[in-house]
Design a protein around this motif. Structure first.
Motif, PDB file in Angstrom:
ATOM      1  N   CYS A  17      -4.188   7.734  -2.537  1.00  0.00           N
ATOM      2  CA  CYS A  17      -3.340   6.587  -2.224  1.00  0.00           C
ATOM      3  C   CYS A  17      -3.457   5.590  -3.357  1.00  0.00           C
ATOM      4  O   CYS A  17      -4.464   5.535  -4.052  1.00  0.00           O
ATOM      5  CB  CYS A  17      -3.773   5.915  -0.917  1.00  0.00           C
ATOM      6  N   VAL A 142       0.700   3.945   1.248  1.00  0.00           N
ATOM      7  CA  VAL A 142       0.217   5.174   1.873  1.00  0.00           C
ATOM      8  C   VAL A 142       1.290   6.264   1.857  1.00  0.00           C
ATOM      9  O   VAL A 142       1.147   7.293   2.522  1.00  0.00           O
ATOM     10  CB  VAL A 142      -0.233   4.911   3.331  1.00  0.00           C
ATOM     11  N   TYR A 150      -7.103   5.117   8.838  1.00  0.00           N
ATOM     12  CA  TYR A 150      -6.754   3.717   8.602  1.00  0.00           C
ATOM     13  C   TYR A 150      -7.983   2.829   8.520  1.00  0.00           C
ATOM     14  O   TYR A 150      -7.978   1.818   7.818  1.00  0.00           O
ATOM     15  CB  TYR A 150      -5.836   3.226   9.720  1.00  0.00           C
ATOM     16  N   LEU A 153      -9.243   1.560   5.241  1.00  0.00           N
ATOM     17  CA  LEU A 153      -8.411   0.650   4.454  1.00  0.00           C
ATOM     18  C   LEU A 153      -8.735  -0.815   4.693  1.00  0.00           C
ATOM     19  O   LEU A 153      -8.359  -1.682   3.912  1.00  0.00           O
ATOM     20  CB  LEU A 153      -6.932   0.893   4.766  1.00  0.00           C
ATOM     21  N   ALA A 158      -0.020  -1.326   5.833  1.00  0.00           N
ATOM     22  CA  ALA A 158       0.190   0.025   5.315  1.00  0.00           C
ATOM     23  C   ALA A 158       1.663   0.173   4.964  1.00  0.00           C
ATOM     24  O   ALA A 158       2.536  -0.031   5.808  1.00  0.00           O
ATOM     25  CB  ALA A 158      -0.217   1.062   6.356  1.00  0.00           C
ATOM     26  N   ILE A 169      -2.358   9.569  11.545  1.00  0.00           N
ATOM     27  CA  ILE A 169      -3.216   8.413  11.303  1.00  0.00           C
ATOM     28  C   ILE A 169      -4.372   8.442  12.287  1.00  0.00           C
ATOM     29  O   ILE A 169      -4.173   8.600  13.497  1.00  0.00           O
ATOM     30  CB  ILE A 169      -2.431   7.098  11.477  1.00  0.00           C
ATOM     31  N   ARG A 197       6.591  -1.277   5.922  1.00  0.00           N
ATOM     32  CA  ARG A 197       5.228  -1.797   6.075  1.00  0.00           C
ATOM     33  C   ARG A 197       4.867  -1.983   7.543  1.00  0.00           C
ATOM     34  O   ARG A 197       5.656  -2.483   8.328  1.00  0.00           O
ATOM     35  CB  ARG A 197       5.076  -3.130   5.349  1.00  0.00           C
TER      36      ARG A 197
END
Length: 339
Positions: A17, A142, A150, A153, A158, A169, A197
């Protein structure tokens, strides 16, 4: 010494990513602390001296008021600004979950309440512009690999961009688990074509109303505070080797039973939904308002912020609306279009 949480984290992904570095950020829905030691005495316009004599030299916080001159974010994004007991100015941000990270700008001023004190108390300022403080969520791309955890992160937006495909996910284990959920705790598989997003962070904050109502039950909470709503219906899963759990949606203290199916081979509960909300997992049956065939969470943000846009529809609401309008419009033709 700063008591701010330094978010200079290297994002570690199992897949490839594009990673965005985190700055000292004020996150929507959270608080940001700025030590009084960072404020400087305003001598004259554009001229500042360090506030060497303010901290620990007889100054009383109660003698000062805080003037909010913050321009980024706007005042509408700030819930309050006040002093705490540890010589900090604390900013509480509203929970606006689609806020992209930006540098904070503006000036916070500490003004003496009395202009006639002897000796005259100085005015202090902290210039946020160029200070390194930010507001909002960092954006992490991503779209390059749609299979990711997730939790690795952090609290971010995202960005699925213009990706075409199905995202898988997962979210890592959480505290206050009562030992009946496995890792990963939560999983969601959903088509994300041009999804853009999404704020997908979750927490395990308890709802004391529920705990107090059911003191004999072992309860775990899984909350998606932004109520992220996808364009397509996906499959949500909670992993546990206990086939006798009860799963509910928590809508502002009112429980709605989630009609989840248990897969003994995978040791998971699964159900269909577009929107991720706030869930209550219990080892005992709790009193619920309704039992539905699927989970459809309302997109109401009780923190006063802006949630991710809900592009789904509730079929029962549409049917009720159609019946009502039909009864009022004799002889009229009504076409009810699903969103």
């Amino acid at each position: 010494m700063r008591k701010l949480i330094a978010c200079l984290l290297a994002v570690v992904l199992a897949a490839t990513c594009m990673v965005t570095a985190f700055a000292t950020a004020g996150l929507p829905g959270d608080t940001l602390e700025i030590p009084l030691s960072d404020f400087v005495v305003r001598v004259s316009a554009g001229v500042y001296d360090p506030a060497r004599d303010f901290i620990g030299e007889g100054a009383v916080i109660g003698d000062y008021t805080i003037s909010n001159g913050i321009t980024v974010p706007s005042k509408s994004a700030i819930e309050w600004i006040k002093f705490d007991d540890n010589d900090n100015v604390v900013i509480k941000f509203k929970a606006i979950y689609n806020a992209k990270e930006r540098d904070m700008k503006g000036v916070i001023t500490l003004k003496p309440k009395s202009a006639t004190s002897n000796p005259v108390k100085p005015t202090f300022e902290f210039n946020l512009t160029g200070s390194g403080y930010t507001y909002g969520f960092a954006v992490v791309d991503v779209s390059g690999d749609l299979v990711f955890n997730y939790t690795n992160l952090g609290s971010i937006l995202a960005d699925f961009g213009d990706a075409i495909g199905t995202a898988q996910i997962s979210w890592g284990n959480i505290p206050n688990n009562n030992a009946f959920l496995n890792d990963p705790t939560f999983y969601f598989e959903v088509k994300v074509n041009n999804q853009g997003r999404m704020h997908l962070d979750y927490n395990a904050n308890v709802d004391k109303r529920i705990l107090n109502a059911y003191p004999d039950a072992d309860i775990t909470f899984i909350n998606f505070p932004a109520y992220p709503s996808f364009d397509y219906t996906g499959t949500a899963k909670i992993f546990s080797d206990d086939p006798n759990l009860f799963i509910y949606e928590n809508r502002d203290g009112v429980l709605y039973r989630v009609n989840a199916t248990y897969d003994a081979d995978e040791e998971s509960y699964f159900w269909k939904t577009r929107t991720l909300g706030k869930y209550v997992i219990s080892d005992q049956k709790l009193t619920s308002r309704t039992t539905g065939a699927s989970s459809t969470t309302t997109n109401t943000n009780t923190s006063g912020g802006v949630a991710n846009p809900n592009t789904g529809a509730n079929d029962m609401v549409n049917v009720a609306a159609a019946l009502l309008l039909t009864s009022l419009m004799a002889g009229g033709a009504l076409i009810l279009k699903k969103r």
